[in-house]
Design a protein around this motif. Structure first.
Motif, PDB file in Angstrom:
ATOM      1  N   ALA A  73      -0.987   7.578  -4.222  1.00 58.10           N
ATOM      2  CA  ALA A  73      -0.188   6.616  -3.450  1.00 58.10           C
ATOM      3  C   ALA A  73      -0.505   5.185  -3.889  1.00 58.10           C
ATOM      4  O   ALA A  73       0.402   4.361  -4.018  1.00 58.10           O
ATOM      5  N   GLU A  74      -1.749   4.907  -4.144  1.00 54.61           N
ATOM      6  CA  GLU A  74      -2.131   3.577  -4.625  1.00 54.61           C
ATOM      7  C   GLU A  74      -1.547   3.317  -6.011  1.00 54.61           C
ATOM      8  O   GLU A  74      -1.062   2.229  -6.289  1.00 54.61           O
ATOM      9  N   ALA A 105      -4.097   9.862  -1.565  1.00 54.19           N
ATOM     10  CA  ALA A 105      -4.341   8.419  -1.425  1.00 54.19           C
ATOM     11  C   ALA A 105      -4.465   7.745  -2.789  1.00 54.19           C
ATOM     12  O   ALA A 105      -3.925   6.651  -2.994  1.00 54.19           O
ATOM     13  N   ASN A 133       2.120   2.780  -5.506  1.00 56.36           N
ATOM     14  CA  ASN A 133       2.402   1.826  -4.428  1.00 56.36           C
ATOM     15  C   ASN A 133       3.436   2.387  -3.439  1.00 56.36           C
ATOM     16  O   ASN A 133       4.415   1.743  -3.099  1.00 56.36           O
ATOM     17  N   HIS A 134       3.191   3.631  -3.033  1.00 61.28           N
ATOM     18  CA  HIS A 134       4.062   4.283  -2.054  1.00 61.28           C
ATOM     19  C   HIS A 134       3.179   5.159  -1.172  1.00 61.28           C
ATOM     20  O   HIS A 134       2.623   6.148  -1.639  1.00 61.28           O
ATOM     21  N   HIS A 135       3.041   4.781   0.086  1.00 65.73           N
ATOM     22  CA  HIS A 135       2.024   5.366   0.946  1.00 65.73           C
ATOM     23  C   HIS A 135       2.625   6.236   2.060  1.00 65.73           C
ATOM     24  O   HIS A 135       3.586   5.821   2.702  1.00 65.73           O
TER      25      HIS A 135
END
Length: 103
Positions: free
Chosen positions: A54-55, A51, A58-60
């Motif tokens: 991912a932040e 997480a 900017n790809h979750h």
């Protein structure tokens, strides 16, 4: 963020070969893998590290967690398919899983 295009079939095959256990999702341009950990704490630590990355990028991921199991699906929604972003995140996920004893 720079727009990205879905991977070609040739690139996809080559890049996925370096990601054992990841497989194509039927009827969708995405990849998936399930991970198992010793307990809930290890699974949650795994998800937390992902997480945070991912932040940053900017790809979750799409994921599902029950106790020690984490199932992850990757696809780039704004490209409507699998892109280098997914491959890069999958490699990071593999590093984290290895460090936390995921299988």
């Amino acid at each position: 963020m720079t727009p990205v295009a879905p991977l070609s079939q040739e690139a996809r095959a080559s890049l996925l070969a370096a990601l054992p256990g990841w497989s194509a999702v039927p009827d969708r341009d995405a990849i998936h893998k399930g991970f198992r950990f010793a307990d809930f704490n290890a699974a949650f630590a795994f998800m937390t590290r992902i997480a945070l990355r991912a932040e940053q990028v900017n790809h979750h991921p799409e994921w599902f967690n029950v106790y020690n199991r984490v199932d992850i699906t990757l696809s780039t929604h704004d490209a409507n398919g699998l892109t280098q972003r997914d491959i890069d995140l999958a490699h990071f996920i593999e590093e984290v899983a290895g460090a936390l004893g995921g299988r």
